[in-house]
Each structure stands twice: as structure tokens, then as C-alpha cells.
Enzyme design. Structure first.
Site, PDB file in Angstrom:
ATOM      1  N   SER A 174       0.841  -1.186   0.000  1.00 51.10           N
ATOM      2  CA  SER A 174       0.000   0.000   0.000  1.00 51.10           C
ATOM      3  C   SER A 174       0.881   1.243   0.000  1.00 51.10           C
ATOM      4  CB  SER A 174      -0.911  -0.005   1.237  1.00 51.10           C
ATOM      5  OG  SER A 174      -1.756   1.118   1.259  1.00 51.10           O
ATOM      6  N   LYS A 184      -1.097  -0.863  -4.411  1.00 56.27           N
ATOM      7  CA  LYS A 184      -2.326  -0.154  -4.041  1.00 56.27           C
ATOM      8  C   LYS A 184      -1.975   1.301  -3.762  1.00 56.27           C
ATOM      9  CE  LYS A 184      -4.494  -0.405   0.078  1.00 56.27           C
ATOM     10  NZ  LYS A 184      -5.319  -0.983   1.178  1.00 56.27           N
ATOM     11  N   LYS A 210      -3.229   4.918  -2.292  1.00 61.17           N
ATOM     12  CA  LYS A 210      -4.195   5.683  -1.518  1.00 61.17           C
ATOM     13  C   LYS A 210      -4.590   6.910  -2.339  1.00 61.17           C
ATOM     14  CE  LYS A 210      -4.245   3.318   2.405  1.00 61.17           C
ATOM     15  NZ  LYS A 210      -5.453   2.758   3.037  1.00 61.17           N
ATOM     16  N   ASP A 269      -7.414   2.929  -3.082  1.00 65.68           N
ATOM     17  CA  ASP A 269      -8.146   2.904  -1.818  1.00 65.68           C
ATOM     18  C   ASP A 269      -8.459   4.335  -1.415  1.00 65.68           C
ATOM     19  OD1 ASP A 269      -9.211   2.432   0.664  1.00 65.68           O
ATOM     20  OD2 ASP A 269      -7.384   1.657   1.568  1.00 65.68           O
ATOM     21  N   GLU A 317     -11.391   0.722  -3.582  1.00 70.61           N
ATOM     22  CA  GLU A 317     -11.748   0.281  -2.236  1.00 70.61           C
ATOM     23  C   GLU A 317     -12.428   1.397  -1.441  1.00 70.61           C
ATOM     24  OE1 GLU A 317      -9.395  -1.617   1.646  1.00 70.61           O
ATOM     25  OE2 GLU A 317      -8.330  -1.187  -0.222  1.00 70.61           O
ATOM     26  N   ASP A 320     -14.404  -2.332   2.612  1.00 72.26           N
ATOM     27  CA  ASP A 320     -13.515  -2.541   3.750  1.00 72.26           C
ATOM     28  C   ASP A 320     -14.247  -2.086   5.014  1.00 72.26           C
ATOM     29  OD1 ASP A 320     -11.581  -2.399   5.753  1.00 72.26           O
ATOM     30  OD2 ASP A 320     -10.232  -1.066   4.667  1.00 72.26           O
ATOM     31  N   LYS A 375     -10.341  -7.858   6.846  1.00 67.31           N
ATOM     32  CA  LYS A 375      -9.453  -7.476   7.936  1.00 67.31           C
ATOM     33  C   LYS A 375      -9.974  -8.156   9.196  1.00 67.31           C
ATOM     34  CE  LYS A 375      -7.794  -3.025   6.237  1.00 67.31           C
ATOM     35  NZ  LYS A 375      -7.983  -1.557   6.312  1.00 67.31           N
ATOM     36  N   GLY A 431      -4.491  -4.757   5.552  1.00 60.03           N
ATOM     37  CA  GLY A 431      -3.491  -4.554   6.583  1.00 60.03           C
ATOM     38  C   GLY A 431      -3.753  -3.289   7.370  1.00 60.03           C
TER      39      GLY A 431
END
Length: 374
Positions: free
Chosen positions: A135, A161, A163, A189, A214, A239, A263, A291
């Protein structure tokens, strides 16, 4: 088993670099470990939350209080302590999934250690190593982002991934695609940063062939996510909105998500996480393991979970060096883009005593020991 002692160990570990998301920037991992001592073995777990309630409603100080005053007493009152009995014993306490997960996981670790059984075997893992994604936080500039992605790919990570947040989305994704090509497994995400009014803007991400987007909208907004998914070709992944297997089944039925991030802490522990996996797999929906910038104590059981058959996408189970110059357990090291599933009893790792002492800021008993004086 009989519960003898529960200890909270507050730790603060510097990150190798600041990690920025749409809800803030982290420079340290500031949380607590939970140590459970029974008459047969001891177990460890990690509270997955942060000092402030930004990712979710739970936070470090509040979790310690709810463990001490509400959760641990219910578990201590069980006539026979097993991990399977923890969830039903705590069901009367609303919410607090992360705190419940920490307690259940530490009990499960102790129970499995007493049997000599690895968590991966208990959960039903089918692999001895899992592919590792990484990430990448929000950066100050696109060139800085491209350098970071290049470095992670050079290390061997098999999925990236990014952000994102309003103002940092289409152009960073475009730049990564143009630099590293269409073959790079890439996802984004948003951590709830957008609204349904942004649907047309988010649809611009469809051209980049992303694995998923996400949690783009606010938490628990299944209807909104279903409406957004109808306007996107990019699969929506949930999520923060999924707190248990029931939520997962509802989201899938509504077509609010086509991928599930599992998660364990968010759903109350590894037993419920396995049920989430089972529901998604029964509906043909791929899952992957998210994570929370865990230390080795939290990373080890995540790897065991990620070895289940329904985990068909690389997770955020990165190597220890992604976040820490020194982990509190033996480090997890990337090998050909994969991390090994721990094979020892329980979660398969323990804190290294001298390292744990160095990063410990406080230790308190919440049951047994000196708990009466807390």
C-alpha cells in the site's frame, strides 16, 4: 483452559517513512499488544487501531478501557476458556470489534500453542506462502509517488495499491499506469473520501484497468456503493463497511461490492474472518487480506488467514521492512514476491524480549497480576 492474567503492553515504533491516507498521516505505530496467560500456555495479539478514532470509531485508550471493564471480565467468567467461546461471551457488548478481536486472537494463540497446532492449520490454509502487495500512501508529488512505486516493484511486490483522495486520484493513477504499464496489478483505496456526487469523476478511473476501488464512499453506505457500482466498470471493494459475515452477504446481494477486503480485526477476529471468507467464496467473490500497518505480532496471523483458498488477490501483507526498520518479532522478509506462512504453534511468532522492552511505553495488567491496582 483457565484465564490467569491479561496484560496490555503499549508500544510505539517509528515507521520508516510517513504513511498518509485521506484521514491523516502516521509516523509511528502507536498501539498495544495483548498478552493472555492461561494455565496451559500464553498467547499474544495486537490491537489494530490507532490512538485517534479516524479509521474507525475505536482507539487505543478506549479499547483498553472496554477490555478491562467489559470484555475481559466476561471471558474470565467462562467455566472453560476456548477461543470459540469468546465470541458468544462478548456478543452482549455492542461494537468494539477491534478490541474483541485482540482478546479472541490472544486466547486462540494460547489455545493452539497448548495443542502444538499452527493457526494456518486450524483455519484451513492451503498454501505455505502468499503473494504480497504493498500500500502506497499519498505523496507530495507525482514524481515522488513514481519513485516509491518503482522501489517497491524492485523489491518484488506483485501488486500496488495507491491511496487516493479528492485532488489526488486520476492523475497519480494515470502516471503510474503510463510509467509501469497495463500489466501491473493496480488498485486504489479512498478510505471513504468521496460521495455519490463524485460518481462521474470516479468513472474516469475505469480507463486504467484497476483491480478495484476500495471503500470510495462513507462507511456502512451499502445502498450508495451499489448505486456507484452500477455506474463503474471498476469493481468496488468494501472494507470499513463490512463488520461481519452478515454484512458481507448483504453487500454481495445488493451488488454493493464485487471484491471483499477481509481485515480480521475489523470483523471481530479470525473466526469471523473465516466466515466472511466462506460467504464470499460461496458467491464467487474474490477476497484479499487487508493490513493495518501491523507489527509481526499482527502480521503473522494475517498471513495464515491469507493462505485460505478464497484469497485469490494479493493482500496488504507486506514485509516487515515496508513499515519498520526493526520489528518486534523476527522480521518477515519478501522472497520472490511472497511471504511465508508461519508454521509454529499458534500465530507462530513471539515478541523478541529485548526489542519489545525498547519499544514499550507502558505495561498494565487488566486481569490478574496487579490488575486490582489499575
Amino acid at each position: 483452559m483457565k484465564l490467569e492474567r491479561v496484560e496490555v503492553v503499549h508500544v510505539e515504533i517509528p515507521l520508516v517513512s510517513p504513511f498518509r491516507t485521506s484521514f491523516g498521516t502516521m509516523t509511528t505505530k502507536d498501539t498495544f499488544l495483548l498478552r493472555v496467560v492461561t494455565d496451559t500456555a500464553e498467547g499474544w495479539s495486537e490491537f489494530a487501531g490507532d490512538p485517534r478514532p479516524l479509521y474507525c470509531a475505536e482507539f487505543v485508550a478506549g479499547a483498553e478501557l472496554v477490555l478491562r471493564d467489559f470484555l475481559v471480565p466476561r471471558v474470565a467468567a467462562l467455566p472453560t476458556l476456548t477461543a470459540a467461546a469468546v465470541g458468544p461471551a462478548l456478543a452482549g457488548i455492542k461494537g468494539h470489534e477491534l478490541a474483541k478481536a485482540a482478546l479472541e486472537t490472544a486466547v486462540l494463540d494460547a489455545e493452539l500453542r497448548s495443542y502444538g497446532m499452527p493457526l494456518a492449520v486450524y483455519l484451513g490454509a492451503v498454501r505455505d506462502r502468499v503473494p504480497a502487495g504493498v500500500s502506497v500512501g499519498i505523496k507530495e508529488s507525482v514524481p515522488e509517488l513514481l519513485d516509491a512505486v518503482a522501489g517497491y516493484l524492485d523489491e518484488g511486490y506483485v501488486r500496488i495499491k495507491l491511496k487516493i483522495e479528492p485532488g489526488w486520484d486520476v492523475e497519480p493513477v494515470r502516471a503510474v499506469r503510463e510509467r509501469f504499464g497495463a500489466g501491473l496489478p493496480l488498485q486504489v483505496d479512498a478510505n471513504t473520501a468521496y460521495t455519490l456526487a463524485d460518481a462521474e469523476h470516479l468513472r474516469r478511473l475505469d480507463e486504467f484497468g484497476l483491480l478495484l476501488i476500495e471503500e470510495p464512499l462513507d462507511e456502512n453506505n451499502l445502498h450508495g456503493h451499489a448505486r456507484l457500482q452500477a455506474r463503474l466498470s471498476t469493481p468496488v471493494c468494501l472494507d470499513e463497511s463490512l463488520h461481519n459475515a452478515r454484512d458481507t452477504a448483504s453487500a454481495i446481494a445488493l451488488d454493493a461490492c464485487r471484491v471483499v477486503n477481509v481485515k480480521p480485526a475489523r470483523v471481530g477476529g479470525y473466526l469471523e474472518a473465516r466466515r466472511v471468507h466462506d460467504v464470499a467464496r460461496a458467491h464467487g467473490v474474490p477476497v484479499w487480506c487487508g493490513g493495518m500497518l501491523e507489527t509481526g505480532v499482527g502480521r503473522a496471523p494475517n498471513l495464515a488467514l491469507a493462505a485460505l483458498p478464497g484469497f485469490t488477490l494479493p493482500g496488504d501483507t507486506s514485509a516487515s521492512s515496508r513499515y519498520f526498520a526493526e520489528d518486534i518479532t523476527e522480521p518477515f522478509v519478501l522472497d520472490d514476491g511472497h511471504l511465508p506462512v508461519p508454521r509454529g504453534p499458534g500465530i507462530g511468532v513471539e515478541p523478541i524480549p529485548e526489542v519489545l522492552r525498547r519499544f514499550t511505553r507502558a505495561r498494565r495488567d487488566v486481569y490478574g497480576g496487579d490488575a486490582a491496582g489499575v
